[in-house]
Scaffold this motif. Structure first.
Motif, short mmCIF file in Angstrom:
data_model
loop_
_atom_site.label_atom_id
_atom_site.label_comp_id
_atom_site.label_asym_id
_atom_site.label_seq_id
_atom_site.Cartn_x
_atom_site.Cartn_y
_atom_site.Cartn_z
N ARG A 15 -14.31 -42.61 -61.69
CA ARG A 15 -13.84 -41.61 -60.78
C ARG A 15 -14.90 -40.84 -60.27
O ARG A 15 -15.89 -40.57 -60.62
N LEU A 16 -14.97 -40.48 -58.94
CA LEU A 16 -16.00 -39.89 -58.31
C LEU A 16 -15.82 -38.51 -57.80
O LEU A 16 -14.49 -38.41 -57.58
N PRO A 17 -16.71 -37.74 -57.42
CA PRO A 17 -16.18 -36.43 -56.72
C PRO A 17 -15.74 -36.81 -55.35
O PRO A 17 -15.94 -37.97 -54.81
N LEU A 18 -14.97 -35.72 -54.85
CA LEU A 18 -14.32 -36.27 -53.40
C LEU A 18 -14.37 -35.24 -52.38
O LEU A 18 -14.55 -33.95 -52.65
N PHE A 19 -15.15 -35.68 -51.18
CA PHE A 19 -15.37 -34.56 -50.04
C PHE A 19 -14.23 -34.96 -48.94
O PHE A 19 -13.94 -36.22 -48.70
N ILE A 20 -13.74 -34.01 -48.45
CA ILE A 20 -12.77 -34.18 -47.83
C ILE A 20 -13.07 -33.40 -46.28
O ILE A 20 -13.37 -32.24 -46.08
N THR A 21 -12.53 -33.97 -45.09
CA THR A 21 -12.82 -33.49 -43.88
C THR A 21 -11.62 -33.74 -42.88
O THR A 21 -11.07 -34.81 -43.08
N ALA A 80 -11.04 -32.73 -60.32
CA ALA A 80 -11.46 -31.27 -60.52
C ALA A 80 -12.74 -31.11 -59.73
O ALA A 80 -13.51 -30.11 -59.99
N ARG A 81 -13.26 -32.24 -58.93
CA ARG A 81 -14.46 -32.08 -58.07
C ARG A 81 -14.18 -32.41 -56.71
O ARG A 81 -14.64 -33.64 -56.33
N VAL A 82 -13.43 -31.34 -56.13
CA VAL A 82 -13.33 -31.86 -54.70
C VAL A 82 -13.78 -30.94 -54.01
O VAL A 82 -13.94 -29.52 -53.93
N GLN A 133 -6.14 -23.58 -55.39
CA GLN A 133 -7.17 -23.70 -56.33
C GLN A 133 -7.85 -25.30 -56.31
O GLN A 133 -8.44 -25.77 -57.17
N ILE A 134 -7.66 -26.05 -55.09
CA ILE A 134 -8.00 -27.59 -55.19
C ILE A 134 -9.49 -27.57 -55.11
O ILE A 134 -10.26 -28.47 -55.85
N LEU A 135 -10.26 -26.67 -54.27
CA LEU A 135 -11.69 -27.00 -54.09
C LEU A 135 -12.69 -26.26 -54.91
O LEU A 135 -12.62 -25.11 -55.29
N LYS A 136 -13.69 -26.97 -55.27
CA LYS A 136 -14.78 -26.67 -56.11
C LYS A 136 -16.02 -26.05 -55.13
O LYS A 136 -16.78 -25.17 -55.25
N ALA A 137 -15.90 -26.33 -53.91
CA ALA A 137 -17.00 -25.92 -53.08
C ALA A 137 -16.35 -26.37 -51.44
O ALA A 137 -15.66 -27.26 -51.34
N ARG A 179 -23.59 -31.99 -53.16
CA ARG A 179 -24.41 -32.76 -54.40
C ARG A 179 -24.65 -31.51 -55.31
O ARG A 179 -24.22 -31.74 -56.48
N PHE A 180 -24.88 -30.30 -54.99
CA PHE A 180 -25.21 -29.28 -55.98
C PHE A 180 -23.79 -28.72 -56.52
O PHE A 180 -23.77 -28.74 -57.73
N TRP A 181 -22.85 -28.69 -55.88
CA TRP A 181 -21.45 -27.89 -56.35
C TRP A 181 -20.58 -29.03 -57.07
O TRP A 181 -19.99 -28.84 -57.74
N LEU A 182 -20.77 -30.24 -56.36
CA LEU A 182 -19.82 -31.46 -56.97
C LEU A 182 -20.36 -32.33 -57.94
O LEU A 182 -19.72 -32.78 -58.85
#
Length: 656
Positions: free
Chosen positions: A396-402, A469-471, A491-495, A610-613
């Protein structure tokens, strides 16, 4: 909370990225292709390549020519200065027109601060100027007799005098003045710092003296004669109105299950992007699905059944815009191809469907372990789609969404703000989501966006590809608005990161003035918002600055200067609450376009997520102050820890 000294130790402990990983600079310098034009005899196609350079901070443009039969490789015609862009920041495509004898072309180009006309023979002997005047050439045409007709704007010196006169005498703040922008030369127009004013169309802008009468001249190249254009010659510059589809064409398309009304298209229906005629009387239609995957169909003259010519996992068009048709010749189509895994390149598609690569201007690093694919998932009773880019590694990887539009080779979502391939190369799966078109109001579309995001995370979680937990999330324009809605209503986003203006009371008061009635009408029509001092409850519901305590994710803001001012409540409240950091870009339009600004945005967004996720830091000592600032951002539950400074950055290493 980690102390600065501990952070510096962490910086030294982080390993550099694997060699060959996709870099922000490589993404910022991806070349585009546009301006495809077929010669009158059908034997040649010219095209332009736009190459951004972070070294020169310009977008250099070069013209090429290729035989339509594909018998020879392309030939360089030469460089014609740098690219121009419109007031929103979209690069204007190349403009080339052929001489009637098919032996030369004329292009409109920005060279040394002047927009003029330049001619090149097809032998590649180089460009020479034919019209460079006191004013910029705004439009041109070549008539059947070879006469060049050109419309010239006001003299550049006169525009500069008008700007200086305003500065000295004071500027009347009527409805044409953008009070959020620097009022004196606060924009870049054709490479020059210039003053702009609103038109009557939403946020469209024009330079000073845009309403003065234009000069239209005719240039007889053979004799060298320059004269005033006749009325008929001047009329050749008027853009022909787009012809509606004929009843027969509409009937044929509908009979072949092509949707003609995008607002009513079903999940599986194809939409019409473009059409063009072939010399043999047949017609080619470029169709796309909801995921911006295009196919080209041919309709022989007198028939009613579309015949599939070629299907693509991405775009087959005349440039980045999916609505621009390919160039047509008697024997083939010449198209710009771009897909999730293929950056723009020029291809030849024979009328038998055979595809040949003509020109590959992007020596983009090999995928280097990355997988880029179009994915679909269920949202309620319909399907959503997007492009997922991730490293080919298990776990499982952190996820970034646009969120907004994801056609072709996705660099950073609409506006190219987020380095998706670089994020993936550093172990953060990146998802660009195509907007769901439903919803009568903007608020409804925000909610649809949030539900689409939730469903995407759930689907990727079910497939054990991401860590919910890391989105993180970011966007431009409507995508930026959906990002803040997601941060405020879940509360989805970590950053998170945003790159454009937001609907706040300050946004309203900067714009709702006499002469800007269209702004208030649009806000009422699409947002259902009246004046903030009257429509208090609705503004509390819709404004991203209304309740900062609802936001738990730290927000990185990288805004054009004028959009920063219109969002001052949001940026100040986030900064005061230690929930955000702001970077302002002077002279930037809505879509940042200068290569160095693009690079700075890419690098900072990459570092931020990278820092936050992942808890990673770049070992570059020049960035140490950045991480000291970020350690002070965030509510208690998001505070940094020593874990952040001790993880490896190697996203696709076997040691991960």
């Amino acid at each position: 909370m980690v102390r600065p000294a501990m952070l510096l130790l962490g910086l030294l402990a982080v390993a550099p990225p694997a060699v060959g990983q996709t870099s922000p600079r490589a993404i910022a310098e991806i070349a585009d292709i546009s301006g495809l034009a077929t010669s009158p005899d059908g034997a040649w196609v010219v095209y332009r390549i736009e190459r951004p350079s972070t070294v020169t901070n310009s977008i250099d443009v070069d013209w090429y020519i290729v035989r339509a039969d594909g018998a020879q490789p392309p030939r360089a015609l030469g460089r014609t200065g740098t690219a121009m862009w419109d007031d929103a920041g979209t690069v204007l495509p190349g403009e080339a027109q052929w001489a009637p004898d098919s032996r030369s072309i004329v292009v409109r180009a920005l060279v040394d601060g002047c927009v003029g006309l330049w001619e090149s023979k097809i032998d590649g002997s180089g460009f020479h100027k034919i019209v460079v005047s006191d004013g910029d050439i705004e439009a041109f045409a070549i008539l059947p007799d070879g006469v060049v007709v050109a419309r010239e704007g006001p003299p550049r010196a006169a525009i500069a005098r008008a700007e200086e006169d305003e500065r000295e005498r004071g500027i009347l703040a009527d409805g044409h003045v953008d009070l959020a922008s620097p009022l004196y030369r606060g924009s870049l127009v054709n490479g020059r710092p210039s003053t702009q004013r609103f038109t009557e169309d939403w946020f469209e802008r024009r330079p000073l003296l845009s309403n003065v009468p234009r000069t239209v001249r005719a240039y007889e190249l053979e004799s060298g004669t320059v004269r005033a254009a006749t009325e008929a010659e001047a009329a050749s510059l008027d853009a022909a109105p787009e012809a509606p589809l004929s009843a027969r064409t509409s009937g044929v398309l509908q009979a072949n299950n092509v949707c003609l009304d995008p607002s009513l298209c079903g999940d599986d229906e194809l939409r019409l992007s473009a059409q063009a005629s072939l010399p043999d009387g047949s017609t080619v239609f470029t169709l796309r699905d909801r995921s911006y995957r295009q196919s080209i169909y041919r309709l022989p003259a007198g028939q009613t059944d579309l015949r599939l010519l070629i299907a693509s996992p991405g775009l087959l068009s005349g440039g980045r815009d999916d609505r621009t048709p390919c160039a047509t010749t008697p024997m083939a189509l010449i198209c710009v191809e771009a897909s999730p895994s293929v950056p723009p390149r020029l291809v030849r598609i024979g009328l038998n469907g055979q595809q040949t690569i003509i020109h590959t201007p992007n020596h983009f690093p090999d995928s280097d372990g990355l997988l880029a694919e179009t994915i679909v998932w269920q949202v309620g009773g319909s399907r959503a789609s997007g492009v997922l880019i991730r490293p080919k590694i298990p776990g499982r990887l952190p996820l970034f969404i646009t969120y907004y539009r994801c056609p072709g080779f996705v660099r950073g979502g609409l506006g190219d703000e987020y380095p998706l391939h670089a994020l993936a190369a550093h172990g953060i799966a990146s998802l660009c989501i195509n907007v769901q078109p439903h919803g009568d109001t903007v608020g409804e579309r925000y909610e649809i966006g949030l539900e689409t995001i939730k469903a995407a995370i759930s689907d990727l979680d079910r497939r054990e590809l991401v860590d919910p937990a890391r989105v993180g999330m970011g966007g431009l324009s409507f995508g930026s608005e959906v990002t803040m809605w997601t941060a405020s209503h879940s509360q989805i986003l970590k950053a998170a990161a945003i790159s454009s203006v937001h609907v706040t009371p300050s946004y309203y008061w900067f714009n709702a003035r006499p002469g800007r009635e269209n702004f208030a009408r649009n806000l009422e029509r699409y947002w259902k918002l009246g004046p903030p001092d009257q429509d208090i409850a609705r503004w509390k519901q819709m404004s991203s600055s209304a309740d900062i305590t609802a936001i738990s994710a730290p927000i990185l803001m990288q805004l054009p200067e004028n959009e920063m001012r219109q969002s001052i409540e949001l940026v100040s409240k986030l900064a005061t609450a230690h929930m955000g950091e702001l970077h302002v870009f002077p002279l930037a339009p809505h879509i940042k376009v200068e290569p160095r600004q693009k690079l700075a945005v890419y690098e900072r967004n990459l570092d931020w997520f990278r820092f936050w996720l992942k808890g990673e830091v770049d070992p570059d000592p020049s960035k140490a102050a950045q991480y000291r600032r970020w350690l002070k951002i965030g509510r208690q539950e998001n505070s940094a820890s020593t874990e952040r400074t001790q993880r490896s950055v190697s996203a696709i290493s076997s040691k991960r």
